[in-house]
Design a protein around this motif. Sequence first.
Motif, PDB file in Angstrom:
ATOM      1  N   ALA A 362       0.811  -1.173  -0.213  1.00  0.00           N
ATOM      2  CA  ALA A 362      -0.146  -0.074  -0.008  1.00  0.00           C
ATOM      3  C   ALA A 362       0.656   1.280   0.189  1.00  0.00           C
ATOM      4  O   ALA A 362       0.358   2.477  -0.470  1.00  0.00           O
ATOM      5  CB  ALA A 362      -0.984   0.105   0.994  1.00  0.00           C
ATOM      6  N   LYS A 363       2.072   1.105   0.491  1.00  0.00           N
ATOM      7  CA  LYS A 363       3.102   2.128   0.662  1.00  0.00           C
ATOM      8  C   LYS A 363       3.276   3.038  -0.836  1.00  0.00           C
ATOM      9  O   LYS A 363       3.313   4.231  -0.716  1.00  0.00           O
ATOM     10  CB  LYS A 363       4.148   1.804   1.384  1.00  0.00           C
ATOM     11  N   LYS A 364       2.986   2.129  -1.787  1.00  0.00           N
ATOM     12  CA  LYS A 364       3.714   2.605  -2.992  1.00  0.00           C
ATOM     13  C   LYS A 364       2.721   3.560  -3.651  1.00  0.00           C
ATOM     14  O   LYS A 364       2.994   4.259  -4.577  1.00  0.00           O
ATOM     15  CB  LYS A 364       3.953   1.388  -3.939  1.00  0.00           C
ATOM     16  N   PHE A 365       1.408   3.856  -2.911  1.00  0.00           N
ATOM     17  CA  PHE A 365       0.571   4.658  -3.365  1.00  0.00           C
ATOM     18  C   PHE A 365       0.332   5.900  -2.887  1.00  0.00           C
ATOM     19  O   PHE A 365      -0.244   6.872  -2.928  1.00  0.00           O
ATOM     20  CB  PHE A 365      -1.091   4.020  -3.365  1.00  0.00           C
ATOM     21  N   ASN A 366       1.548   6.257  -1.987  1.00  0.00           N
ATOM     22  CA  ASN A 366       1.735   7.295  -1.128  1.00  0.00           C
ATOM     23  C   ASN A 366       0.285   7.780  -0.399  1.00  0.00           C
ATOM     24  O   ASN A 366      -0.168   8.982  -0.671  1.00  0.00           O
ATOM     25  CB  ASN A 366       2.183   8.423  -2.214  1.00  0.00           C
ATOM     26  N   PRO A 367      -0.343   6.865   0.287  1.00  0.00           N
ATOM     27  CA  PRO A 367      -1.440   7.002   0.797  1.00  0.00           C
ATOM     28  C   PRO A 367      -1.901   8.389   1.919  1.00  0.00           C
ATOM     29  O   PRO A 367      -1.208   8.619   2.716  1.00  0.00           O
ATOM     30  CB  PRO A 367      -1.848   5.885   1.652  1.00  0.00           C
ATOM     31  N   GLU A 368      -3.088   8.929   1.731  1.00  0.00           N
ATOM     32  CA  GLU A 368      -3.211   9.653   2.806  1.00  0.00           C
ATOM     33  C   GLU A 368      -3.608   9.071   4.010  1.00  0.00           C
ATOM     34  O   GLU A 368      -3.250   9.423   5.161  1.00  0.00           O
ATOM     35  CB  GLU A 368      -4.664  10.450   2.046  1.00  0.00           C
ATOM     36  N   VAL A 369      -4.367   7.963   4.113  1.00  0.00           N
ATOM     37  CA  VAL A 369      -4.687   7.140   4.895  1.00  0.00           C
ATOM     38  C   VAL A 369      -4.815   5.681   4.514  1.00  0.00           C
ATOM     39  O   VAL A 369      -5.019   5.619   3.327  1.00  0.00           O
ATOM     40  CB  VAL A 369      -5.855   7.402   5.997  1.00  0.00           C
ATOM     41  N   VAL A 370      -4.615   4.679   5.445  1.00  0.00           N
ATOM     42  CA  VAL A 370      -4.660   3.105   4.954  1.00  0.00           C
ATOM     43  C   VAL A 370      -5.716   2.624   5.959  1.00  0.00           C
ATOM     44  O   VAL A 370      -5.498   2.746   7.365  1.00  0.00           O
ATOM     45  CB  VAL A 370      -3.367   2.384   4.864  1.00  0.00           C
ATOM     46  N   ILE A 371      -6.731   2.002   5.507  1.00  0.00           N
ATOM     47  CA  ILE A 371      -7.481   1.489   6.446  1.00  0.00           C
ATOM     48  C   ILE A 371      -7.919  -0.194   5.993  1.00  0.00           C
ATOM     49  O   ILE A 371      -8.030  -0.292   4.629  1.00  0.00           O
ATOM     50  CB  ILE A 371      -9.291   1.995   6.377  1.00  0.00           C
ATOM     51  N   ASP A 372      -7.563  -0.989   6.907  1.00  0.00           N
ATOM     52  CA  ASP A 372      -7.507  -2.488   6.515  1.00  0.00           C
ATOM     53  C   ASP A 372      -8.857  -2.942   7.098  1.00  0.00           C
ATOM     54  O   ASP A 372      -9.366  -2.370   8.463  1.00  0.00           O
ATOM     55  CB  ASP A 372      -6.397  -3.352   6.401  1.00  0.00           C
ATOM     56  N   SER A 451       0.540  -3.703  12.898  1.00  0.00           N
ATOM     57  CA  SER A 451       0.997  -2.244  13.135  1.00  0.00           C
ATOM     58  C   SER A 451       2.502  -2.162  13.044  1.00  0.00           C
ATOM     59  O   SER A 451       3.036  -1.176  12.528  1.00  0.00           O
ATOM     60  CB  SER A 451       0.912  -1.667  14.862  1.00  0.00           C
ATOM     61  N   ARG A 452       3.293  -3.233  12.921  1.00  0.00           N
ATOM     62  CA  ARG A 452       4.699  -3.529  12.751  1.00  0.00           C
ATOM     63  C   ARG A 452       4.705  -3.246  11.194  1.00  0.00           C
ATOM     64  O   ARG A 452       5.941  -2.752  10.824  1.00  0.00           O
ATOM     65  CB  ARG A 452       5.334  -4.633  12.979  1.00  0.00           C
ATOM     66  N   PHE A 453       3.807  -3.137  10.279  1.00  0.00           N
ATOM     67  CA  PHE A 453       3.948  -2.854   8.768  1.00  0.00           C
ATOM     68  C   PHE A 453       3.146  -1.865   8.415  1.00  0.00           C
ATOM     69  O   PHE A 453       3.129  -1.593   7.089  1.00  0.00           O
ATOM     70  CB  PHE A 453       3.166  -4.353   8.164  1.00  0.00           C
ATOM     71  N   THR A 454       2.810  -0.953   9.494  1.00  0.00           N
ATOM     72  CA  THR A 454       2.278   0.245   8.900  1.00  0.00           C
ATOM     73  C   THR A 454       2.736   1.568   9.533  1.00  0.00           C
ATOM     74  O   THR A 454       2.113   2.546   9.910  1.00  0.00           O
ATOM     75  CB  THR A 454       0.609   0.146   9.387  1.00  0.00           C
ATOM     76  N   GLU A 455       4.010   1.396  10.215  1.00  0.00           N
ATOM     77  CA  GLU A 455       4.678   2.576  10.675  1.00  0.00           C
ATOM     78  C   GLU A 455       4.807   3.833   9.893  1.00  0.00           C
ATOM     79  O   GLU A 455       4.688   4.909  10.278  1.00  0.00           O
ATOM     80  CB  GLU A 455       5.850   2.009  11.098  1.00  0.00           C
ATOM     81  N   ASP A 456       4.776   3.638   8.557  1.00  0.00           N
ATOM     82  CA  ASP A 456       5.169   4.842   7.533  1.00  0.00           C
ATOM     83  C   ASP A 456       3.901   5.560   7.365  1.00  0.00           C
ATOM     84  O   ASP A 456       4.062   6.598   6.367  1.00  0.00           O
ATOM     85  CB  ASP A 456       5.911   4.291   6.269  1.00  0.00           C
ATOM     86  N   PHE A 457       2.537   5.222   7.713  1.00  0.00           N
ATOM     87  CA  PHE A 457       1.476   6.086   7.220  1.00  0.00           C
ATOM     88  C   PHE A 457       0.433   6.056   8.449  1.00  0.00           C
ATOM     89  O   PHE A 457       0.390   5.256   9.352  1.00  0.00           O
ATOM     90  CB  PHE A 457       1.005   5.566   5.977  1.00  0.00           C
ATOM     91  N   LEU A 458      -0.492   6.818   8.089  1.00  0.00           N
ATOM     92  CA  LEU A 458      -1.800   6.856   9.199  1.00  0.00           C
ATOM     93  C   LEU A 458      -2.457   5.729   8.863  1.00  0.00           C
ATOM     94  O   LEU A 458      -2.960   5.181   7.536  1.00  0.00           O
ATOM     95  CB  LEU A 458      -2.639   8.094   8.854  1.00  0.00           C
ATOM     96  N   TRP A 459      -2.984   5.012   9.795  1.00  0.00           N
ATOM     97  CA  TRP A 459      -3.637   3.484   9.606  1.00  0.00           C
ATOM     98  C   TRP A 459      -4.454   3.154  10.627  1.00  0.00           C
ATOM     99  O   TRP A 459      -4.635   3.444  11.679  1.00  0.00           O
ATOM    100  CB  TRP A 459      -2.395   2.453   9.557  1.00  0.00           C
ATOM    101  N   ALA A 460      -5.730   2.575  10.032  1.00  0.00           N
ATOM    102  CA  ALA A 460      -6.746   2.019  10.944  1.00  0.00           C
ATOM    103  C   ALA A 460      -7.128   0.686  10.662  1.00  0.00           C
ATOM    104  O   ALA A 460      -7.129   0.330   9.436  1.00  0.00           O
ATOM    105  CB  ALA A 460      -8.132   2.870  10.922  1.00  0.00           C
ATOM    106  N   HIS A 461      -7.293  -0.252  11.398  1.00  0.00           N
ATOM    107  CA  HIS A 461      -7.602  -1.669  11.151  1.00  0.00           C
ATOM    108  C   HIS A 461      -9.302  -2.028  11.710  1.00  0.00           C
ATOM    109  O   HIS A 461      -9.454  -1.470  12.981  1.00  0.00           O
ATOM    110  CB  HIS A 461      -6.730  -2.568  11.907  1.00  0.00           C
ATOM    111  N   LEU A 462      -9.991  -2.447  10.933  1.00  0.00           N
ATOM    112  CA  LEU A 462     -11.246  -2.725  11.201  1.00  0.00           C
ATOM    113  C   LEU A 462     -11.450  -4.326  11.477  1.00  0.00           C
ATOM    114  O   LEU A 462     -11.275  -5.076  10.475  1.00  0.00           O
ATOM    115  CB  LEU A 462     -12.438  -2.230  10.341  1.00  0.00           C
TER     116      LEU A 462
END
Length: 496
Positions: A362-372, A451-462
Amino acid sequence: MDYSIETLALDKQQTDCIIVGIYENAQLSPAADLIDKLNQGVISQLIKRGDIKGKNAETLLINHLPNSSIDRILLVGLGEKEKLTAKLYRKALSSTITVVKTLKVKSVCCTLVDIELKSSDNTWKTRQIIEVFSDVLYLFQNTKSIKDPATELKKVTISVTHESKAQAETGLTQGIAIAKGMDLTKLLADLPGNHCTPSYLAEQATNIASNSNNMSVEILEESDMQALGMGSFLSVSRGSRQPAKLIVLDYQGGAKDSKPIVLVGKGLTFDAGGISLKPGAGMDEMKYDMCGGASVLGTLQAAAEMSLPINIVGIVPSSENMPDGDANKPGDVVTSMAGLTIEILNTDAEGRLILCDALTYAKKFNPEVVIDLATLTGACIVALGRVPTGLLGNDDALCADLIQASESACDSLWRLPIWEEYHEQLKSNFADLANIGGRDAGTITAACFLSRFTEDFLWAHLDIAGTAWRSGGTNKGATGRPVPLLSQYLIDRANA
Ligand code: BES
Ligand code: MN
Ligand code: ZN
């Protein structure tokens, strides 16, 4: 179903049945009052006789009105006027359509936008009518040769005043788009694992993209994932004869340079547990382990149909988790795309193994936020039951936005912490981290892992393990959640 808005006077409408709301203590809604006066007080008389009390979700059909231009009236109880809430409003809608779908009517006119509801506007009410009606009318028939009887209803008209027309039209567009998105999500989820494979999901994503001008699709094959170093994801699919797919939908509704919202959905088309095999009872329900992925597809379709002026990327890692001579074994160590090594202590904790590589991608898309979104842990059902979806994340503002969207969409969330103390549970003697953290706080340790894989962006998990489908018995079936929540979040972002 054909949903439309109509501003014609109620007695001029062409319909087989008119739906009007009444409250407890003989209070009539504006539409009920009008219809009552036009029909010699028939509604007041029935209330006086005690045939209907107006309790929430109570219904009464008046199916014979001599000397009237109206064929039928369906009275719907809303409860006490001052105590009406969004949830009670939805409950009344649900019982309304449950009655209507069994009647010999082809069209209905719903007047329930005229019901006063604190902090809910006409857009919201129009949209809820469509969402709730469509939800109740959903009927899975794809794998039945002997079909269940279908409803005769073809047309729902939502009657509104001239003043509320503009708001209602927004609600109509949103309601239709979200209802269709939920229908798609439910259909994909209800399809059995031998029909809905990773390849099938990839085909469906391709269809969604081809139906929109602003959406493109890319399907990454196992060889592509190999080249990217997705050793964790591929370790799960190695035990299956179905090739894994990494589905990427790219919706460009916004400016070219505006950062996308990235949605990542777990797409396990069947989770047998692998070598850590699940018990037999209820294992069929693990066909629903792709509900996160199906919700991503449904939400992107809805966003495109609403032409939201934002960019959205949907990523669905899709695979089976099966026992096999080549499957992951407890104790195996694999290397993720991020470079972190993972000790697989339980092959049934496979969702996080495929998600971690998808999140890195997901990082390659330069995300505003990532929600999984993922049917990730049975522990979430133990903690929260089947009412709210579990929410965890690394950013308070993002979590607050999601909670706000969940409240207005009536698709609830409850946040759990991912404090550093919990990370201790994932320590491994043989790898950078283990894929399970023991019995305690299973939903939290799963999120700690991600969370160990989402340190570089704003992230939420559902964690949607408890909310994506109804379990067991004859009520079993997908819910389409959290498509309403995600759609609302995207609408809010588009309006921000
Ligand atoms: N897909 C399941 C989670 C699940 C279980 C969702 C029941 C809905 C109902 C997931 O892959 C899984 O098996 N998780 C394990 C994790 C455990 C081994 C740490 C679980 O929850 O038991
Ligand atoms: Mn599992
Ligand atoms: Zn699973």
